[in-house]
Design a protein around this motif. Structure first.
Motif, PDB file in Angstrom:
ATOM      1  N   PRO A 378       0.839  -1.195   0.000  1.00 30.04           N
ATOM      2  CA  PRO A 378       0.000   0.000   0.000  1.00 30.04           C
ATOM      3  C   PRO A 378       0.882   1.257   0.000  1.00 30.04           C
ATOM      4  O   PRO A 378       1.895   1.315   0.699  1.00 30.04           O
ATOM      5  CB  PRO A 378      -0.786  -0.106   1.309  1.00 30.04           C
ATOM      6  CG  PRO A 378      -0.504  -1.483   1.844  1.00 30.04           C
ATOM      7  CD  PRO A 378       0.807  -1.882   1.294  1.00 30.04           C
ATOM      8  N   ASN A 379       0.485   2.256  -0.784  1.00 29.90           N
ATOM      9  CA  ASN A 379       1.250   3.491  -0.902  1.00 29.90           C
ATOM     10  C   ASN A 379       0.432   4.663  -0.372  1.00 29.90           C
ATOM     11  O   ASN A 379      -0.628   4.980  -0.923  1.00 29.90           O
ATOM     12  CB  ASN A 379       1.624   3.751  -2.366  1.00 29.90           C
ATOM     13  CG  ASN A 379       2.626   2.751  -2.900  1.00 29.90           C
ATOM     14  OD1 ASN A 379       3.803   3.035  -3.001  1.00 29.90           O
ATOM     15  ND2 ASN A 379       2.160   1.562  -3.248  1.00 29.90           N
ATOM     16  N   PHE A 380       0.922   5.288   0.682  1.00 29.08           N
ATOM     17  CA  PHE A 380       0.263   6.465   1.239  1.00 29.08           C
ATOM     18  C   PHE A 380       0.857   7.695   0.544  1.00 29.08           C
ATOM     19  O   PHE A 380       2.033   8.003   0.725  1.00 29.08           O
ATOM     20  CB  PHE A 380       0.484   6.545   2.741  1.00 29.08           C
ATOM     21  CG  PHE A 380      -0.142   5.411   3.506  1.00 29.08           C
ATOM     22  CD1 PHE A 380      -1.380   5.555   4.097  1.00 29.08           C
ATOM     23  CD2 PHE A 380       0.503   4.185   3.618  1.00 29.08           C
ATOM     24  CE1 PHE A 380      -1.965   4.508   4.801  1.00 29.08           C
ATOM     25  CE2 PHE A 380      -0.064   3.133   4.312  1.00 29.08           C
ATOM     26  CZ  PHE A 380      -1.313   3.301   4.907  1.00 29.08           C
ATOM     27  N   VAL A 381       0.059   8.370  -0.253  1.00 26.85           N
ATOM     28  CA  VAL A 381       0.531   9.508  -1.038  1.00 26.85           C
ATOM     29  C   VAL A 381       0.119  10.794  -0.327  1.00 26.85           C
ATOM     30  O   VAL A 381      -1.042  10.958   0.063  1.00 26.85           O
ATOM     31  CB  VAL A 381      -0.051   9.469  -2.459  1.00 26.85           C
ATOM     32  CG1 VAL A 381       0.507  10.622  -3.288  1.00 26.85           C
ATOM     33  CG2 VAL A 381       0.268   8.130  -3.137  1.00 26.85           C
ATOM     34  N   PHE A 382       1.068  11.725  -0.170  1.00 28.09           N
ATOM     35  CA  PHE A 382       0.763  12.971   0.522  1.00 28.09           C
ATOM     36  C   PHE A 382       1.654  14.089  -0.019  1.00 28.09           C
ATOM     37  O   PHE A 382       2.621  13.842  -0.751  1.00 28.09           O
ATOM     38  CB  PHE A 382       0.964  12.815   2.031  1.00 28.09           C
ATOM     39  CG  PHE A 382       2.363  12.411   2.434  1.00 28.09           C
ATOM     40  CD1 PHE A 382       3.310  13.357   2.796  1.00 28.09           C
ATOM     41  CD2 PHE A 382       2.731  11.062   2.449  1.00 28.09           C
ATOM     42  CE1 PHE A 382       4.585  12.989   3.163  1.00 28.09           C
ATOM     43  CE2 PHE A 382       4.012  10.680   2.816  1.00 28.09           C
ATOM     44  CZ  PHE A 382       4.940  11.655   3.181  1.00 28.09           C
ATOM     45  N   ASP A 383       1.318  15.322   0.338  1.00 32.51           N
ATOM     46  CA  ASP A 383       2.145  16.475  -0.014  1.00 32.51           C
ATOM     47  C   ASP A 383       3.249  16.590   1.023  1.00 32.51           C
ATOM     48  O   ASP A 383       3.005  17.005   2.167  1.00 32.51           O
ATOM     49  CB  ASP A 383       1.314  17.758  -0.044  1.00 32.51           C
ATOM     50  CG  ASP A 383       0.296  17.755  -1.181  1.00 32.51           C
ATOM     51  OD1 ASP A 383       0.592  17.168  -2.226  1.00 32.51           O
ATOM     52  OD2 ASP A 383      -0.794  18.329  -1.004  1.00 32.51           O
ATOM     53  N   GLY A 384       4.441  16.206   0.633  1.00 34.09           N
ATOM     54  CA  GLY A 384       5.544  16.198   1.594  1.00 34.09           C
ATOM     55  C   GLY A 384       6.057  17.592   1.897  1.00 34.09           C
ATOM     56  O   GLY A 384       6.240  18.406   0.988  1.00 34.09           O
ATOM     57  N   GLN A 385       6.271  17.857   3.180  1.00 31.40           N
ATOM     58  CA  GLN A 385       6.847  19.118   3.612  1.00 31.40           C
ATOM     59  C   GLN A 385       8.276  18.867   4.098  1.00 31.40           C
ATOM     60  O   GLN A 385       8.519  17.947   4.877  1.00 31.40           O
ATOM     61  CB  GLN A 385       6.013  19.723   4.741  1.00 31.40           C
ATOM     62  CG  GLN A 385       4.551  19.971   4.372  1.00 31.40           C
ATOM     63  CD  GLN A 385       4.409  20.993   3.266  1.00 31.40           C
ATOM     64  OE1 GLN A 385       5.101  22.004   3.259  1.00 31.40           O
ATOM     65  NE2 GLN A 385       3.510  20.727   2.320  1.00 31.40           N
ATOM     66  N   VAL A 386       9.191  19.706   3.646  1.00 32.16           N
ATOM     67  CA  VAL A 386      10.588  19.551   4.035  1.00 32.16           C
ATOM     68  C   VAL A 386      10.812  20.226   5.377  1.00 32.16           C
ATOM     69  O   VAL A 386      10.499  21.409   5.554  1.00 32.16           O
ATOM     70  CB  VAL A 386      11.529  20.154   2.975  1.00 32.16           C
ATOM     71  CG1 VAL A 386      12.987  19.989   3.407  1.00 32.16           C
ATOM     72  CG2 VAL A 386      11.303  19.481   1.630  1.00 32.16           C
ATOM     73  N   GLY A 387      11.323  19.469   6.347  1.00 33.72           N
ATOM     74  CA  GLY A 387      11.565  20.002   7.676  1.00 33.72           C
ATOM     75  C   GLY A 387      12.823  20.849   7.740  1.00 33.72           C
ATOM     76  O   GLY A 387      13.575  20.964   6.751  1.00 33.72           O
ATOM     77  N   PRO A 388      13.116  21.445   8.892  1.00 38.37           N
ATOM     78  CA  PRO A 388      14.292  22.310   9.044  1.00 38.37           C
ATOM     79  C   PRO A 388      15.613  21.616   8.738  1.00 38.37           C
ATOM     80  O   PRO A 388      16.562  22.263   8.319  1.00 38.37           O
ATOM     81  CB  PRO A 388      14.219  22.730  10.525  1.00 38.37           C
ATOM     82  CG  PRO A 388      12.793  22.544  10.916  1.00 38.37           C
ATOM     83  CD  PRO A 388      12.296  21.374  10.112  1.00 38.37           C
ATOM     84  N   ASP A 389      15.677  20.308   8.957  1.00 39.56           N
ATOM     85  CA  ASP A 389      16.925  19.577   8.708  1.00 39.56           C
ATOM     86  C   ASP A 389      16.983  18.973   7.316  1.00 39.56           C
ATOM     87  O   ASP A 389      17.875  18.193   7.002  1.00 39.56           O
ATOM     88  CB  ASP A 389      17.119  18.482   9.757  1.00 39.56           C
ATOM     89  CG  ASP A 389      16.006  17.438   9.719  1.00 39.56           C
ATOM     90  OD1 ASP A 389      15.057  17.616   8.936  1.00 39.56           O
ATOM     91  OD2 ASP A 389      16.099  16.443  10.468  1.00 39.56           O
ATOM     92  N   GLY A 390      15.998  19.321   6.480  1.00 42.23           N
ATOM     93  CA  GLY A 390      16.004  18.826   5.108  1.00 42.23           C
ATOM     94  C   GLY A 390      15.299  17.509   4.903  1.00 42.23           C
ATOM     95  O   GLY A 390      15.248  17.010   3.783  1.00 42.23           O
ATOM     96  N   THR A 391      14.732  16.920   5.951  1.00 43.99           N
ATOM     97  CA  THR A 391      14.017  15.656   5.812  1.00 43.99           C
ATOM     98  C   THR A 391      12.557  15.908   5.470  1.00 43.99           C
ATOM     99  O   THR A 391      11.997  16.958   5.781  1.00 43.99           O
ATOM    100  CB  THR A 391      14.100  14.829   7.103  1.00 43.99           C
ATOM    101  OG1 THR A 391      13.446  15.542   8.146  1.00 43.99           O
ATOM    102  CG2 THR A 391      15.541  14.567   7.484  1.00 43.99           C
ATOM    103  N   ILE A 392      11.942  14.913   4.826  1.00 48.32           N
ATOM    104  CA  ILE A 392      10.518  14.995   4.525  1.00 48.32           C
ATOM    105  C   ILE A 392       9.725  14.608   5.765  1.00 48.32           C
ATOM    106  O   ILE A 392       9.963  13.556   6.363  1.00 48.32           O
ATOM    107  CB  ILE A 392      10.152  14.057   3.357  1.00 48.32           C
ATOM    108  CG1 ILE A 392      10.901  14.473   2.084  1.00 48.32           C
ATOM    109  CG2 ILE A 392       8.654  14.074   3.112  1.00 48.32           C
ATOM    110  CD1 ILE A 392      10.482  15.800   1.519  1.00 48.32           C
ATOM    111  N   GLU A 393       8.812  15.458   6.166  1.00 48.16           N
ATOM    112  CA  GLU A 393       7.994  15.189   7.337  1.00 48.16           C
ATOM    113  C   GLU A 393       6.702  14.497   6.918  1.00 48.16           C
ATOM    114  O   GLU A 393       5.942  15.027   6.111  1.00 48.16           O
ATOM    115  CB  GLU A 393       7.687  16.490   8.074  1.00 48.16           C
ATOM    116  CG  GLU A 393       8.922  17.165   8.653  1.00 48.16           C
ATOM    117  CD  GLU A 393       8.580  18.425   9.428  1.00 48.16           C
ATOM    118  OE1 GLU A 393       7.424  18.884   9.340  1.00 48.16           O
ATOM    119  OE2 GLU A 393       9.475  18.946  10.121  1.00 48.16           O
ATOM    120  N   VAL A 394       6.469  13.303   7.459  1.00 49.59           N
ATOM    121  CA  VAL A 394       5.230  12.576   7.188  1.00 49.59           C
ATOM    122  C   VAL A 394       4.153  13.110   8.122  1.00 49.59           C
ATOM    123  O   VAL A 394       4.336  13.081   9.347  1.00 49.59           O
ATOM    124  CB  VAL A 394       5.416  11.055   7.396  1.00 49.59           C
ATOM    125  CG1 VAL A 394       4.109  10.317   7.145  1.00 49.59           C
ATOM    126  CG2 VAL A 394       6.520  10.531   6.484  1.00 49.59           C
TER     127      VAL A 394
END
Length: 463
Positions: A378-394
């Motif tokens: 299963p693939n959960f698709v979302f609009d990823g937001q980049v956090g302060p450290d450059g990681t994608i926040e789920v």
């Protein structure tokens, strides 16, 4: 832990140009194909070219108490090989030689960095092949397959990595080299440490070599069946009916309507029928034609619109649709790719649960499945937001939906991961499946191999 500059200096003094501190290399080592990235940058990337390089790196790591994260091609989907702040990224991708092929014994000895596809291209000259067949076979390494316990499209008939490895050369955290397993068909001397290492995700040691169990190339023809159904539950019931019939297809893949639509768009194919799901099935060997006819009859009886081809190229074109699933998901947004497995008879019920999670959590979850063995993605698709450290926040809402779906799989007698591993993305649910006592026992076993806890810390068994 020794100061970071001192660690890097020691690595450079011993390994020279194989120590890479360029920004590009450090950024690449933070992430894998899951979309997850570690916090911060690793100290360095060591590009090992031989066993001695791995041993020297680990000796320095042990002496300085520096964590080490082993990497191959970085194609993992659980964040299990992502290296972050204060860690050494130990890449074995350049260790990609085939050391030995023994056709009479049906075995090969290889280094961990060789790609699946390159290995099988070389083995074909001997009339042999290595059966594990992940969808990423063109870009994933044998060592990565071993670390995650990979499966793939062919595993329902030909088994997973655990069924295809006879022995492993493993470097421990302190630099000692162990030769695990055997070169014989049978071998039960002592505990089966080879199987223990398979799927251990870099927490027990660094795989620097593997003795692989090979097969002779399958004689006969290959037949491919494409069957469409009005909805995914009917397609899942049809796949269960194929299994119940006693047929043994080499491949049986299921794509729901959302995943099929996305792949058709990516490959510029005509849009599929709205709501339609598809089974792609392949038979091989001397009885391929008869098996394909029998399976086609089962699929028609369960409501499928069925087409059968005996043309190998056309069959590969149909399978290319399934193999394009992950690139297609990337066109929809950021994805959290899950990997649950349930008993094959529970496949229709699991698709019911996915539909329920979609309704109750208000999100689309495109799903494909290795229907031959009950492994769903299963693939959960979302609009990823980049956090302060450059990681994608789920987003929390996505984690809530994933939690609901994973617990549904466990209720159906399933497991959290069939082939991708635990990494960082599933560690929060590990004790739910194992139970507290087994979780603690397994964690203690990792400490026997790695007393200082420097191998892939924070992965799998993190609290």
């Amino acid at each position: 832990m020794t100061d970071a500059p001192d660690v890097v200096a020691r690595l450079r003094a011993t390994l020279g140009e194989r120590v890479d501190t360029s920004e590009a290399a450090l950024l690449d080592a933070r992430a894998d194909k899951s979309g997850h990235a570690a916090s911060g940058l690793p100290l360095a990337v060591v590009h090992a070219t031989c066993v001695a390089d791995v041993q020297q790196t680990l000796r320095i790591a042990t002496e300085t108490r520096t964590p080490v994260v082993t990497r191959g091609a970085g194609t993992g989907l659980a964040g299990g090989a992502n290296a972050g702040a204060g860690e050494i990224a130990l890449s074995v991708r350049r260790m990609d030689r085939i050391l030995e092929v023994r056709p009479d014994d049906l075995l090969a000895v290889v280094e961990p960095g060789i790609l699946n596809a390159d290995l099988n291209a070389a083995l074909a000259e001997h009339g042999l092949w290595w059966a594990p067949d992940p969808a990423s076979r063109a870009i994933s390494t044998v060592g990565g397959n071993i670390a995650t316990g990979a499966g793939g499209l062919l595993c329902a008939k030909y088994g997973v990595v655990r069924d295809a490895v006879l022995g492993i050369d493993l470097v421990l955290a302190d630099g000692r080299l162990l030769q695990l397993g055997h070169r014989t068909v049978k071998g039960v001397t002592g505990l089966d440490l080879t199987s223990l290492v398979i799927g251990s995700e870099g927490t027990l040691g660094v795989v620097v070599g593997a003795t692989l169990k090979l097969r002779r190339l399958v004689p006969g023809t290959t037949c491919t069946i494409a069957a469409t159904f009005g909805d995914v539950r009917t397609a899942a019931e049809a796949s269960a009916a194929v299994t119940a019939s006693g047929a043994q297809p080499a491949i049986m893949e299921l794509m729901d309507a959302a995943s099929l639509r996305a792949v058709h768009a990516l490959l510029h194919l005509d849009p599929p029928t709205p709501g339609a799901a598809q089974l792609t099935i392949q038979t091989d060997g001397p009885a391929a034609d008869a098996e394909a006819d029998a399976i086609a009859a089962v699929l028609r009886a369960t409501g499928g619109t069925v087409a059968v081809t005996h043309d190998r190229d056309e069959g590969e074109r149909l399978l290319a649709i399934r193999r394009a699933m992950h690139p297609a998901m990337e066109t929809l947004g950021t994805t959290l790719i899950e990997d649950v497995s349930v008993p094959r008879s529970a496949l229709p019920a699991m698709f019911d649960e996915i539909a329920r999670v979609e309704r109750e959590h208000g999100m689309a979850i495109p799903t494909v499945a290795h229907a031959g063995d009950g492994n769903l993605h299963p693939n959960f698709v979302f609009d990823g937001q980049v956090g302060p450290d450059g990681t994608i926040e789920v987003p929390a809402a996505v984690w809530d939906a994933a939690d609901d779906l994973l617990r549904a799989a466990l209720r159906l007698g399933g497991t959290l991961t069939g082939e991708h591993g635990v990494g960082v993305l599933k560690r929060r649910w590990l004790a739910d499946e194992l139970g507290d006592d087994q979780w603690e026992l397994q964690r203690r076993i990792t400490r026997v191999f790695d007393p200082l806890g420097i191998l892939n810390p924070g992965k799998v068994f993190a609290p």
